[in-house]
Enzyme design. Structure first.
Site, PDB file in Angstrom:
ATOM      1  N   GLU A  35       0.845  -1.200   0.000  1.00  0.00           N
ATOM      2  CA  GLU A  35       0.000   0.000   0.000  1.00  0.00           C
ATOM      3  C   GLU A  35       0.884   1.255   0.000  1.00  0.00           C
ATOM      4  OE1 GLU A  35      -2.211   0.227   3.651  1.00  0.00           O
ATOM      5  OE2 GLU A  35      -3.554   1.803   2.921  1.00  0.00           O
TER       6      GLU A  35
ATOM      7  N   LYS B  53      -9.056   2.116  -2.346  1.00  0.00           N
ATOM      8  CA  LYS B  53      -9.317   1.523  -1.030  1.00  0.00           C
ATOM      9  C   LYS B  53     -10.719   1.932  -0.569  1.00  0.00           C
ATOM     10  CE  LYS B  53      -6.983   1.039   3.482  1.00  0.00           C
ATOM     11  NZ  LYS B  53      -5.758   1.447   4.241  1.00  0.00           N
TER      12      LYS B  53
ATOM     13  N   CYS C  11      -5.242  -3.324   2.181  1.00  0.00           N
ATOM     14  CA  CYS C  11      -5.121  -3.407   3.641  1.00  0.00           C
ATOM     15  C   CYS C  11      -6.480  -3.580   4.344  1.00  0.00           C
ATOM     16  CB  CYS C  11      -4.346  -2.198   4.167  1.00  0.00           C
ATOM     17  SG  CYS C  11      -3.501  -2.549   5.732  1.00  0.00           S
TER      18      CYS C  11
END
Lengths: 569, 569
Positions: free
Chosen positions: A41, A116, A152
């Site tokens: 990330e 994300k 994540c």
């Protein structure tokens, strides 16, 4: 098909250096026939970039660097790179100006972005400060393999695993509904004790639940207070781990996807061993955290005070391991109240570690302060002010060495001390990095015992067995002021980590007066912690960016008042 | 119908004390025939409670206090109280565990809750860390008056006024669609220079745009770094201000709603005057911020170093005004490098302010440090280390007085110094509160000039005219190390407040080498600011909770490295 995980250690803001790391990993992977490379990330800027994200020039520079990287990559490999992407609709529809995204670089260009969706905004994380959540989970295909992309936190919302949902959206379910063959998770997931066990169990559970293999790519390295442990890994659809990168080191791990089996292949040679226990793991984390802070801030040498106590002994050992004995200077600063063993133990430790020492006695300075303050302090008793002065003289001497010779000063206080304020602001709290500020005192002992059990006995035995003392007045020991450390640490853990009330802590079996006293000390010490150096986070709740408490605060009223209280001078 | 605004000054976490304030305001309002009392956002716990919200016992205690308050209130008045409410669906559906809410207390009970919908998560605000956004805007009725309830940020999303939207939802539009007669906004909106002008223009604009009267109730008082200015006010549907509470003081303001006109009535006697200019306003903010920090932390007296310079002179004047001359101790600490005027100016200032002083010369201590370090520092030049020691000796002496006598130490550095690191960590940065850490040097001068223009000339004329100097070596002045302050402050403002790049700042007319140098200094000084005491926020971007920068950071690379750099010792 071959996939590789580049477990990278980026430096925050070093866009060209981080791009170079990605490029080198891609070249190495391509030479081994890898078709797809995963990076962590925000691999282009390092995680967490924090308020650099508010500077438009930083965001523009990331875009430029990304485009150049796409052109520089070997043609035969696709690479997933972590970057930010402007939210063009923000001004019209409202919302944050950026996405936290993954770019698919292929054939010299950015082919696709993945945003994300679940943005952690708790503990040390502030992602809602910067980012707009992505609205959809998306996949891409290579060699007819359909790969779903998550970032994540996107995977940390499994209500079966956690017993509750944290977010409404479920990116993994959305991807499974799209019938992806594989899910990749590009992460920057910071270390704390026990986290790797949880992470592994969670990925194992998700792979089985969704009957889908998962590849998890994590950042490694220290960035200020945060330590990233790596431990990137692959899980097949039966939840078995097929590979795992080294913990606490950069790594490049190959993963084979078998089109016939529609699964990842087990590669026992690619499963790196885990640290032997929690002490060993925490030791490795501290070593990495210290090394990277020193290196990324541009230092090569450190200085610290050696009191002959266990805290400074552990920090010196961590420093020796992190940057080499020749780069560590220990300073002994005895006072008239120092015991003989404070010198002999420190000297023994320095010999064991092979680090250089200097001795600077502080008696002359203590007298000079006494003379300077004599008239004002006439008719007052020796007390806190005088005890603090000793610690502050030492703090000044260490900073003088730091300024003169360009060594980074390490502070050596442990978490139990920081919690109750058993430390001196502008004294022993001085330093650029508080190495063990998140390690409870009982854990300091167990790490030292583990360390001595591994071979050479680096920490002198007497350091471990003698009663801890600040030695700021004759005969003083910590337990004059504090409950025994095993009791203190349990009360602190319940209050700090579990958010328990005093009543609940008493109900768990502690003495009510002790609980009340400890909690008042914690609240009163907030003003000190606000001025502490960054401390390496190694537990699930560290003081610092993940602990945001008011100073002027009357909840659980602390009878006495912030700056007047310094229970260790 | 009579409505009242209780512009309260709560202390964070003091639930029973804050409830008592609300009760007293309600009793006073009820005795004047008021039907509805408004209190600020989170009036029960004070704003911002920060991580106290993570303690379940704190949330439970708020609910208990609220229920008791409902029972204690006079029967004839309804009261809107700011509190938090558990989000019962969080575990099932995902989401944060709390709402930031307003409770309508009436007839001995909580009648209704209103949840905040727009949650600020930028600058000093972290509301997404704790709160789930409310999904709908709601109204209630009293005396057939339909009143729509909004909480602070809910009104700060007018794309006509701002030229952009910040959030998708528009609570005010939703309420207008429900044909409310009146909108109330319960706020905890912190002060910065110029904010009241913006706020007033925004409320004026909203009242006209939606043809609906608005009553705005703001918190007042200082909570750590944040200062709340009050300035609660009413606006009729033509956008005219009908009343305004005192700035920087608690107040109870009556507002009359005329059912026939369907509007608020103008009450010229209830429009409190505004500070005469920005300097006067900032002065009032600093006085309130200092007074409340001292009081809410439980101190009564302060100590500070007086250098004869303009920064410590201003801080001493603020302290004198905030807590009384008899509670301020100024300490003069001359060195062999101190000019004669550093003493005479400081003494003159102390006389003007009628504060007590002590003199503690530091020459003896400087010699003692020289002796202690003589061997290690042999063959090195006098430099940074030695300059820093002088500042740190002074810092130690001040802390010794603070510890001995229980005075809160004030630090006196200004924002320009904090920005470029022209200050000594563990030296002049020492203190419990950094009073003018958000006031640029040029503004320090203009506040002092304004102050002298108001009557007695408190700041000695020579303090204002002499060139600023740290006096840490012979003949030193600030401008040896820094560009002129008007140039420095403009570069800093563009970089810190406007997030401009070095190129853009150069394009605005500054010398490229100067811009580069200043910005490198700002980046390098991050490690110092991380350890600074809380500073009172008075601009739209203060260092501290609203400035979250990495320390180990290679963006806009600063050639040299953090802790080695201390341009003022």
């Amino acid at each position: 098909m071959k996939i590789a995980i580049a477990q990278l250690n980026p430096t925050i803001g070093d866009l060209s250096g981080n791009a170079r790391q990605i490029l080198e990993a891609a070249q190495q992977a391509a030479s081994q026939g890898v078709s797809l490379l995963l990076t962590p990330e925000l691999s282009l800027c390092g995680y967490p970039p924090r308020d650099l994200l508010l500077q438009p020039a930083f965001v523009r520079s990331m875009a430029d660097t990304l485009n150049q990287l796409a052109k520089d990559l070997p043609p035969q490999i696709a690479v997933l790179v972590g970057t930010v992407v402007p939210n063009d609709r923000a001004v019209q529809t409202g919302g944050k100006p950026l996405f936290n995204s993954i770019a698919l670089l292929q054939d010299g260009d950015v082919q696709q972005y993945f945003h994300k969706r679940l943005l952690p905004t708790y503990d040390v994380f502030d992602e809602d400060r910067y980012f707009e959540p992505g609205q959809a989970s998306m996949a891409f295909a290579i060699d007819s393999l359909k790969i779903g992309v998550t970032i994540c936190e996107d995977l940390w919302n499994d209500e079966e695993f956690w017993g509750k949902r944290s977010y409404e959206a479920s990116p993994i379910e959305d991807l499974v509904a799209q019938q992806v063959n594989l899910i990749v998770n590009l992460s920057a997931s910071p270390f704390h004790m026990g986290k790797q066990r949880i992470r592994q169990a969670m990925l194992h559970h998700a792979a089985i639940r969704y009957q889908t293999p998962i590849i998890y790519a994590n950042q490694v390295g220290g960035n200020d207070d945060l330590i990233f442990d790596g431990n990137s890994s692959g899980f097949d659809r039966r939840g078995e781990m097929t590979c795992r990168a080294n913990a606490f080191e950069p790594d490049l791990v190959l993963v084979e996807y078998d089109h016939t089996q529609q699964d990842l292949c087990l590669n026992p040679n690619q499963i790196a061993p885990q640290p032997e226990n929690d002490d060993a793991e925490m030791w490795s984390a501290l070593v990495l955290g210290l090394r990277d802070y020193v290196r990324k801030c541009g230092f090569s040498k450190v200085v610290l005070g050696l009191s002959g106590g266990i805290d400074s002994s552990l920090v010196a050992a961590v420093a020796m391991m992190a940057i080499g004995a020749e780069n560590v200077l220990g300073v002994l600063m005895p006072s008239p109240y120092s015991s003989k063993h404070s010198i002999t133990d420190a000297v023994q430790l320095a010999q064991n570690l092979a680090i250089k020492t200097e001795i600077l006695p502080i008696g002359d300075l203590m007298q000079s302060y006494d003379r300077t303050l004599a008239e004002l302090f006439a008719d007052t008793e020796f007390g806190l002010a005088e005890e603090n002065l000793q610690s502050r003289i030492r703090g000044n001497l260490l900073m003088a060495l730091s300024n003169k010779f360009g060594h980074l000063l390490l502070s050596t206080g442990n978490k139990s001390e920081m919690a109750v304020g058993y430390c001196t602001l502008y004294g022993d709290m001085n330093g650029g990095l508080a190495v063990i500020a998140d390690v409870p005192k009982t854990k300091v002992y167990s790490i030292c015992q583990w360390l001595n059990s591994t071979g050479q006995k680096l920490i002198p035995a007497h350091v471990i067995v003698k009663p801890p003392s600040a030695e700021l007045k004759p005969g003083q020991v910590d337990q004059d002021s504090l409950p025994p450390y095993d009791i203190l640490d349990d009360i602190l853990h319940q209050f700090i980590h579990d958010n328990r009330s005093p009543d609940e802590i008493v109900a768990s079996g502690h003495d009510a007066a002790t609980v009340e006293r400890v909690i008042k000390l914690v609240i009163r010490a907030e003003f000190k912690r606000k001025q502490a150096p960054p401390g390496l986070k190694v537990t699930d709740r560290a003081f610092g960016t993940g602990w945001r408490m008011p100073i002027a605060n009357r909840w659980l009223p602390a009878a006495a008042h912030p700056a007047t209280i310094t229970i260790k001078p």
